[in-house]
Enzyme design. Structure first.
Site, PDB file in Angstrom:
ATOM      1  N   CYS A  85      -2.780   5.715   2.681  1.00  0.00           N
ATOM      2  CA  CYS A  85      -3.678   4.811   2.084  1.00  0.00           C
ATOM      3  C   CYS A  85      -3.082   4.399   0.724  1.00  0.00           C
ATOM      4  O   CYS A  85      -2.152   4.883   0.231  1.00  0.00           O
ATOM      5  CB  CYS A  85      -4.975   5.479   1.725  1.00  0.00           C
ATOM      6  SG  CYS A  85      -4.914   6.320   0.134  1.00  0.00           S
ATOM      7  N   GLU A  86      -3.120   2.947   0.870  1.00  0.00           N
ATOM      8  CA  GLU A  86      -2.436   2.197  -0.434  1.00  0.00           C
ATOM      9  C   GLU A  86      -2.923   2.423  -1.746  1.00  0.00           C
ATOM     10  O   GLU A  86      -2.618   1.979  -2.844  1.00  0.00           O
ATOM     11  CB  GLU A  86      -2.416   0.821  -0.040  1.00  0.00           C
ATOM     12  CG  GLU A  86      -3.657  -0.112   0.081  1.00  0.00           C
ATOM     13  CD  GLU A  86      -3.789  -1.447   0.350  1.00  0.00           C
ATOM     14  OE1 GLU A  86      -2.740  -1.666   1.102  1.00  0.00           O
ATOM     15  OE2 GLU A  86      -4.784  -1.946   0.041  1.00  0.00           O
ATOM     16  N   HIS A  87      -4.247   3.146  -1.796  1.00  0.00           N
ATOM     17  CA  HIS A  87      -4.914   3.300  -2.899  1.00  0.00           C
ATOM     18  C   HIS A  87      -4.372   4.578  -3.542  1.00  0.00           C
ATOM     19  O   HIS A  87      -4.216   4.822  -5.088  1.00  0.00           O
ATOM     20  CB  HIS A  87      -6.269   3.264  -2.976  1.00  0.00           C
ATOM     21  CG  HIS A  87      -6.836   2.116  -2.447  1.00  0.00           C
ATOM     22  ND1 HIS A  87      -8.104   2.137  -1.548  1.00  0.00           N
ATOM     23  CD2 HIS A  87      -6.691   0.787  -2.822  1.00  0.00           C
ATOM     24  CE1 HIS A  87      -8.134   0.747  -1.458  1.00  0.00           C
ATOM     25  NE2 HIS A  87      -7.281  -0.027  -2.002  1.00  0.00           N
ATOM     26  N   HIS A  88      -4.208   5.522  -2.652  1.00  0.00           N
ATOM     27  CA  HIS A  88      -3.658   7.031  -3.467  1.00  0.00           C
ATOM     28  C   HIS A  88      -2.228   7.313  -2.864  1.00  0.00           C
ATOM     29  O   HIS A  88      -1.672   8.522  -3.319  1.00  0.00           O
ATOM     30  CB  HIS A  88      -4.752   7.917  -3.162  1.00  0.00           C
ATOM     31  CG  HIS A  88      -5.991   7.613  -3.434  1.00  0.00           C
ATOM     32  ND1 HIS A  88      -6.957   6.751  -2.721  1.00  0.00           N
ATOM     33  CD2 HIS A  88      -6.568   7.860  -4.754  1.00  0.00           C
ATOM     34  CE1 HIS A  88      -8.052   6.580  -3.446  1.00  0.00           C
ATOM     35  NE2 HIS A  88      -7.783   7.367  -4.804  1.00  0.00           N
ATOM     36  N   GLN A 126      -8.064   1.336   5.974  1.00  0.00           N
ATOM     37  CA  GLN A 126      -8.529   1.298   7.369  1.00  0.00           C
ATOM     38  C   GLN A 126      -9.352  -0.117   7.859  1.00  0.00           C
ATOM     39  O   GLN A 126      -9.014  -0.417   9.022  1.00  0.00           O
ATOM     40  CB  GLN A 126      -9.708   2.622   7.586  1.00  0.00           C
ATOM     41  CG  GLN A 126      -9.991   2.531   9.104  1.00  0.00           C
ATOM     42  CD  GLN A 126     -10.953   3.965   9.384  1.00  0.00           C
ATOM     43  OE1 GLN A 126     -10.937   4.579   8.486  1.00  0.00           O
ATOM     44  NE2 GLN A 126     -11.711   3.604  10.175  1.00  0.00           N
ATOM     45  N   HIS A 154      -9.550  10.785   5.944  1.00  0.00           N
ATOM     46  CA  HIS A 154      -8.713  10.244   4.694  1.00  0.00           C
ATOM     47  C   HIS A 154      -8.642  11.381   3.630  1.00  0.00           C
ATOM     48  O   HIS A 154      -9.673  11.799   2.994  1.00  0.00           O
ATOM     49  CB  HIS A 154      -9.648   9.071   3.987  1.00  0.00           C
ATOM     50  CG  HIS A 154      -9.758   7.891   4.778  1.00  0.00           C
ATOM     51  ND1 HIS A 154      -8.911   6.608   4.641  1.00  0.00           N
ATOM     52  CD2 HIS A 154     -10.472   7.635   5.995  1.00  0.00           C
ATOM     53  CE1 HIS A 154      -9.336   5.647   5.570  1.00  0.00           C
ATOM     54  NE2 HIS A 154     -10.237   6.295   6.422  1.00  0.00           N
ATOM     55  N   CYS A 156      -7.605  11.018   0.726  1.00  0.00           N
ATOM     56  CA  CYS A 156      -7.944  10.890  -0.487  1.00  0.00           C
ATOM     57  C   CYS A 156      -9.528  11.322  -0.977  1.00  0.00           C
ATOM     58  O   CYS A 156      -9.956  11.004  -1.957  1.00  0.00           O
ATOM     59  CB  CYS A 156      -7.784   9.350  -1.135  1.00  0.00           C
ATOM     60  SG  CYS A 156      -8.343   8.306   0.083  1.00  0.00           S
TER      61      CYS A 156
HETATM   62 ZN    ZN Z   1      -7.307   6.518  -0.697  1.00  0.00          ZN
END
Ligand code: ZN
Length: 197
Positions: A85-88, A126, A154, A156
């Protein structure tokens, strides 16, 4: 000695290794430890592998065949995928099911998992992964319709924050006849979900 092939396309292995080394320092790992010496190289290689589709690199070669007259729904069900995931920068993984009704051309079956791998081997969310796969197939195959369904976990959400262990996130993208004809969409969904039809 790092292997000779240790230059990656993410800006050079040494850049990644240095970044990992900085992380380890921030984590408090001792500079004279085996971890500090050897982990950066391994981690750099790992990112090189799991982000091999970043910037559209390593796009699979698409093989199209003349449609022998197949006019119904074809489904490749539950192809596993792994992404970050590009956020975490934490793993997300699950499975992708693709349904399509071909037009003039059909796609070699083994290309479906390769396309899934191509779009998941990069930093993702996603929602975009789902859309990317559907748009790509709709563009390249000119099918009558495409239906992509993804179910994913996920890390995260699970190992931090909400700690929502085991929860699944489901997303779908529909194009063409699946979008315009509810009965066809329902038939595809039933097949994807392995309901009796
Ligand atoms: Zn994430």
């Amino acid at each position: 000695m790092p292997a000779k092939d240790s230059h990656d396309e993410l800006g050079g292995h040494s850049g990644l290794e240095g970044a990992v080394r900085t992380l380890l320092e921030e984590f408090g790992v001792a500079r004279d430890s085996e971890v500090y010496r050897n982990t950066p190289h391994r981690v750099a290689r790992m990112y090189e592998e799991i982000l091999s589709g970043e910037d559209g690199k390593n796009e699979p070669r698409i093989t199209l065949f003349k449609n022998p007259g197949y006019r119904d729904i074809l489904i490749v069900r539950k192809m596993p995928f792994y992404s970050l995931c590009e956020h975490h920068l934490l793993p997300m993984f699950g499975n992708v099911s693709i349904a399509y009704i071909p037009g003039e051309k059909i796609l070699g079956l083994s290309k479906f998992p390769r396309i899934v791998k191509f779009f998941s081997s990069r930093l993702q969310v996603q929602e975009r992964l789902t859309k990317d796969i559907a748009d790509y197939l709709f563009d390249r195959l000119s099918p009558q319709g495409v239906f992509v369904l993804i179910s994913a976990r996920h890390m995260c959400m699970e190992m931090r924050g909400a700690r929502s262990t085991g929860s699944e996130t489901v997303s779908s993208a529909i194009r063409g006849v699946f979008d315009s004809n509810p009965a066809t969409k329902e038939e595809a969904l039933n097949l994807i979900l392995e309901k009796d039809v």
